[in-house]
Write a protein that holds these residues in place. Sequence first.
Motif, PDB file in Angstrom:
ATOM      1  N   GLY A  31       0.816  -1.216   0.000  1.00  0.00           N
ATOM      2  CA  GLY A  31       0.000   0.000   0.000  1.00  0.00           C
ATOM      3  C   GLY A  31       0.844   1.259   0.000  1.00  0.00           C
ATOM      4  O   GLY A  31       0.575   2.215  -0.733  1.00  0.00           O
ATOM      5  N   ASN A  32       1.896   1.259   0.811  1.00  0.00           N
ATOM      6  CA  ASN A  32       2.806   2.410   0.836  1.00  0.00           C
ATOM      7  C   ASN A  32       3.523   2.575  -0.497  1.00  0.00           C
ATOM      8  O   ASN A  32       3.698   3.703  -0.983  1.00  0.00           O
ATOM      9  CB  ASN A  32       3.823   2.264   1.966  1.00  0.00           C
ATOM     10  N   ASP A  33       3.941   1.472  -1.094  1.00  0.00           N
ATOM     11  CA  ASP A  33       4.625   1.541  -2.390  1.00  0.00           C
ATOM     12  C   ASP A  33       3.697   2.078  -3.477  1.00  0.00           C
ATOM     13  O   ASP A  33       4.106   2.903  -4.300  1.00  0.00           O
ATOM     14  CB  ASP A  33       5.160   0.165  -2.795  1.00  0.00           C
ATOM     15  N   LEU A  54      -6.805  -1.425  -1.599  1.00  0.00           N
ATOM     16  CA  LEU A  54      -7.583  -1.026  -0.432  1.00  0.00           C
ATOM     17  C   LEU A  54      -8.748  -1.989  -0.208  1.00  0.00           C
ATOM     18  O   LEU A  54      -8.988  -2.431   0.926  1.00  0.00           O
ATOM     19  CB  LEU A  54      -8.097   0.398  -0.592  1.00  0.00           C
ATOM     20  N   SER A  55      -9.448  -2.325  -1.272  1.00  0.00           N
ATOM     21  CA  SER A  55     -10.580  -3.255  -1.153  1.00  0.00           C
ATOM     22  C   SER A  55     -10.131  -4.608  -0.628  1.00  0.00           C
ATOM     23  O   SER A  55     -10.789  -5.207   0.239  1.00  0.00           O
ATOM     24  CB  SER A  55     -11.266  -3.428  -2.506  1.00  0.00           C
ATOM     25  N   GLU A  56      -9.017  -5.104  -1.136  1.00  0.00           N
ATOM     26  CA  GLU A  56      -8.507  -6.399  -0.678  1.00  0.00           C
ATOM     27  C   GLU A  56      -8.042  -6.324   0.770  1.00  0.00           C
ATOM     28  O   GLU A  56      -8.255  -7.254   1.548  1.00  0.00           O
ATOM     29  CB  GLU A  56      -7.373  -6.879  -1.578  1.00  0.00           C
ATOM     30  N   THR A  57      -7.427  -5.233   1.146  1.00  0.00           N
ATOM     31  CA  THR A  57      -6.990  -5.062   2.528  1.00  0.00           C
ATOM     32  C   THR A  57      -8.189  -5.067   3.471  1.00  0.00           C
ATOM     33  O   THR A  57      -8.160  -5.719   4.526  1.00  0.00           O
ATOM     34  CB  THR A  57      -6.195  -3.752   2.691  1.00  0.00           C
ATOM     35  N   ILE A  58      -9.236  -4.378   3.085  1.00  0.00           N
ATOM     36  CA  ILE A  58     -10.454  -4.358   3.907  1.00  0.00           C
ATOM     37  C   ILE A  58     -11.050  -5.754   3.986  1.00  0.00           C
ATOM     38  O   ILE A  58     -11.461  -6.199   5.051  1.00  0.00           O
ATOM     39  CB  ILE A  58     -11.459  -3.326   3.348  1.00  0.00           C
ATOM     40  N   ARG A  59     -11.097  -6.449   2.848  1.00  0.00           N
ATOM     41  CA  ARG A  59     -11.630  -7.818   2.835  1.00  0.00           C
ATOM     42  C   ARG A  59     -10.820  -8.724   3.721  1.00  0.00           C
ATOM     43  O   ARG A  59     -11.374  -9.493   4.515  1.00  0.00           O
ATOM     44  CB  ARG A  59     -11.667  -8.369   1.412  1.00  0.00           C
ATOM     45  N   GLN A  60      -9.491  -8.641   3.621  1.00  0.00           N
ATOM     46  CA  GLN A  60      -8.616  -9.476   4.445  1.00  0.00           C
ATOM     47  C   GLN A  60      -8.836  -9.167   5.927  1.00  0.00           C
ATOM     48  O   GLN A  60      -8.871 -10.094   6.751  1.00  0.00           O
ATOM     49  CB  GLN A  60      -7.141  -9.238   4.094  1.00  0.00           C
TER      50      GLN A  60
END
Length: 91
Positions: free
Chosen positions: A16-18, A78-84
Amino acid sequence: MKEPLNELNTYFWNVGNDITDIRLLAEGALALFEGDVEPLHRLGMKNNEEVAASAFDTIGTALYDLRERIAAMQQSHLSETIRQSADHTDE
């Protein structure tokens, strides 16, 4: 099980930072393209350098496309991070 989850969280955070850094670089390139470098396009057209002016337009198109792709990648991340995160709240 906790260690792999921490490693995955670290990985997602780093990616995400990258992506954010890459997007800022693309936005900066576009700002330069639209501002400081724009006179080069007019100069090419004024001096009958159509090939150079066309190349300039091609570079601009590539920069705009790059910005859109990076923004889409950032949204997907972002969507995948929220899902995870939601998947692991049950554990």
